[in-house]
Write an enzyme that holds these catalytic residues in place. Structure first.
Site, mmCIF file in Angstrom:
data_model
loop_
_atom_site.group_PDB
_atom_site.id
_atom_site.type_symbol
_atom_site.label_atom_id
_atom_site.label_comp_id
_atom_site.label_asym_id
_atom_site.label_seq_id
_atom_site.Cartn_x
_atom_site.Cartn_y
_atom_site.Cartn_z
ATOM 1 N N CYS A 107 -4.937 2.479 -3.488
ATOM 2 C CA CYS A 107 -3.697 3.049 -2.922
ATOM 3 C C CYS A 107 -2.514 2.114 -3.152
ATOM 4 O O CYS A 107 -1.627 1.986 -2.287
ATOM 5 C CB CYS A 107 -3.841 3.386 -1.436
ATOM 6 S SG CYS A 107 -5.219 4.462 -1.083
ATOM 7 N N HIS A 161 0.864 -1.183 0.000
ATOM 8 C CA HIS A 161 0.000 0.000 0.000
ATOM 9 C C HIS A 161 0.903 1.237 0.000
ATOM 10 O O HIS A 161 2.023 1.184 0.485
ATOM 11 C CB HIS A 161 -0.819 -0.077 1.298
ATOM 12 C CG HIS A 161 -1.916 0.905 1.437
ATOM 13 N ND1 HIS A 161 -1.703 2.202 1.857
ATOM 14 C CD2 HIS A 161 -3.249 0.785 1.255
ATOM 15 C CE1 HIS A 161 -2.864 2.828 1.921
ATOM 16 N NE2 HIS A 161 -3.826 1.987 1.558
ATOM 17 N N LYS A 209 -10.023 -0.957 11.172
ATOM 18 C CA LYS A 209 -10.111 -2.158 10.339
ATOM 19 C C LYS A 209 -10.265 -3.412 11.184
ATOM 20 O O LYS A 209 -10.300 -4.524 10.665
ATOM 21 C CB LYS A 209 -8.876 -2.259 9.440
ATOM 22 C CG LYS A 209 -8.921 -1.213 8.348
ATOM 23 C CD LYS A 209 -7.790 -1.312 7.372
ATOM 24 C CE LYS A 209 -8.011 -0.250 6.302
ATOM 25 N NZ LYS A 209 -6.835 0.094 5.553
ATOM 26 N N GLN A 248 -4.510 -5.379 7.248
ATOM 27 C CA GLN A 248 -5.540 -6.290 6.711
ATOM 28 C C GLN A 248 -5.545 -7.644 7.405
ATOM 29 O O GLN A 248 -6.329 -8.522 7.031
ATOM 30 C CB GLN A 248 -5.317 -6.488 5.204
ATOM 31 C CG GLN A 248 -5.378 -5.215 4.391
ATOM 32 C CD GLN A 248 -6.752 -4.545 4.429
ATOM 33 O OE1 GLN A 248 -7.763 -5.187 4.758
ATOM 34 N NE2 GLN A 248 -6.792 -3.274 4.109
ATOM 35 N N ASP A 306 3.146 -4.596 8.130
ATOM 36 C CA ASP A 306 1.914 -3.814 7.991
ATOM 37 C C ASP A 306 0.760 -4.802 8.165
ATOM 38 O O ASP A 306 0.447 -5.575 7.254
ATOM 39 C CB ASP A 306 1.909 -3.156 6.606
ATOM 40 C CG ASP A 306 0.553 -2.556 6.246
ATOM 41 O OD1 ASP A 306 -0.422 -2.758 6.982
ATOM 42 O OD2 ASP A 306 0.474 -1.894 5.196
HETATM 43 N N1 ALA Z 1 -6.255 0.710 2.823
HETATM 44 C C1 ALA Z 1 -7.677 0.730 2.716
HETATM 45 C C2 ALA Z 1 -8.187 -0.066 1.547
HETATM 46 O O1 ALA Z 1 -7.484 -0.924 1.065
HETATM 47 C C3 ALA Z 1 -8.246 2.099 2.766
HETATM 48 O O2 ALA Z 1 -9.273 0.157 1.108
#
Ligand code: ALA
Length: 407
Positions: free
Chosen positions: A365, A124, A227, A204, A201
């Site tokens: 992103c 990202h 998240k 997710q 990171d």
């Molecule tokens: N990083 C977040 C996405 O993947 C905002 O949507």
């Protein structure tokens, strides 16, 4: 099949009962942000109703209550990530700020002219740009490890990209576009053999996979509260104690000092050294409530349910003519990117929204990843434990309709 009582869990998320454009909401944009259970909403309201004061500053009763709640939140988060000590948890705004903090402070200390920072092509922007800024400042080089066409980041490719000048490796635990679960433990072992530190990171991963920072062996781990079913504006940086103790402040001001005079200032020990100014106390207690909510559920059941939904979705998407899944690595979780022949991803997302289905479209992103894939963007559905097979079926049936409309 999953053993989660998904229907009961869904009732705890008031927004999931909403209608959008007259249709029941099907929320499949969990990689962007997750929804909040009533327990989190109530906890934030209770904080402001009964406990609000500034922390670590005053001796009055409310200040003590707020400070206790804030430090209890830190201990709760430390337990969730299995940090060795709550003082290894720094509260930040989110993953982006956590990575900026490490790049600026730890990177400033350890990355010098001619050194290297290694990231993967699937990162990202928030795990690319802070390293570009650091490398430009230090005269260092940002190197990029690629992936297979399926979206798998192989530890052997990371091993090949590591050199004697690599100081930091910064890698996503889970890709926000491809859903690939990266071999973090192997990468940490390989990087440490070469003397490089690893920041993960985890934006997710947290709330989808069990995360044990000690088992991963990483030096830093970053996650975003919003998240993982908590509030926006709060996030977590885990850092190994010996690193945090050696690092200079990232921002300065009140709350991060030992003593201040015009002759010189001493800094507080970590984590306070990295929490300048009044922190997001409500966010931290809300995040602790999200963690408490998650701790009621067996993480293996969350993983199994999401894996079941992901497999179901991948199979169903395979039946839509002209649809190609983007990201088919062997180890994935429920982030499903795809392109639909002849239809722009934004048109896909707009048409799905008309019937209440929320997905994201665009480059997510991750422009360097889009370049690697030779795509301007994808449409992306992303799953959380409260999603159901019925929702996936609604989404896939709607996609077939989109395809027909544009044909
Ligand atoms: N990083 C977040 C996405 O993947 C905002 O949507």
């Amino acid at each position: 099949m999953s053993r989660l009582d998904v229907a009961a869990l869904r009732e705890e998320f008031p927004i999931l009962a909403a209608e959008v454009h007259g249709a029941p909401l099907v929320y499949l944009d969990n990689a962007a942000t997750t929804q909040k259970p009533q327990a989190v909403i109530d906890r934030v309201a209770r904080y402001y109703t009964e406990e609000n004061a500034n922390v670590h500053r005053a001796v009055h009763a409310l200040a003590e209550r707020a400070t206790d709640a804030y430090e209890h939140a830190r201990a709760t988060v430390a337990r969730f990530f299995n940090a060795a000590h709550p003082h290894e948890i720094v509260f930040v705004r989110g993953t982006t700020e956590a990575i900026n903090l490490v790049a600026d402070s730890f990177g400033g200390l350890h990355v010098h002219a001619g050194d290297e920072v290694l990231v993967s092509v699937m990162e990202h922007h928030s795990n690319i740009v802070p390293w570009q800024v650091l490398c430009a400042r230090a005269g260092a080089n940002l190197r990029v490890v690629s992936m297979t066409d399926e979206g798998e980041l192989r530890a052997s490719d990371v091993a090949d990209a590591l050199t004697a000048r690599t100081r930091i490796v910064s890698i996503a635990h889970v890709s926000n576009v491809l859903g690939s679960v990266n071999p973090v433990r192997d990468i940490v072992r390989l990087a440490h053999e070469r003397g490089a530190a690893v920041i993960v990171d985890g934006a997710q991963a947290a709330g989808h996979l069990p995360v044990d920072v000690q088992a991963l062996g990483c030096d830093f781990y970053a996650a975003s509260g919003h998240k993982m079913f908590g509030p926006t504006g709060i996030g977590v940086l885990y850092g190994r104690a010996e690193h945090l103790e050696s690092m200079p402040p990232y921002q300065s001001g009140g709350g991060m000092v030992g003593s201040v005079s015009f002759e010189g200032t001493s800094y507080a020990p970590p984590p306070y050294r990295f929490e300048a100014g009044t922190p997001d106390v409500a966010g931290a207690v809300g995040l602790a409530a999200a963690v408490a909510f998650l701790e009621r559920i067996d993480p293996a059941e969350i993983e199994a349910h999401e894996a079941d939904l992901c497999a179901h979705a991948a199979a169903a998407l395979g039946t839509v003519r002209g649809l190609r899944l983007v990201g088919t690595a062997p180890r994935r979780i429920g982030v499903l990117s795809f392109v639909l022949e002849g239809v722009h991803p934004h048109d896909v997302a707009t048409m799905l929204d008309r019937i209440g289905v929320a997905i994201r479209a665009g480059h997510h992103c991750c422009q360097p990843l889009m370049d690697r894939l030779a795509l301007p963007g994808t449409a992306r559905a992303s799953i959380a434990f409260y999603n159901t097979r019925e929702e996936i079926d609604t989404f896939v049936a709607a996609l077939a309709g989109v395809r027909e409309f544009f044909a």
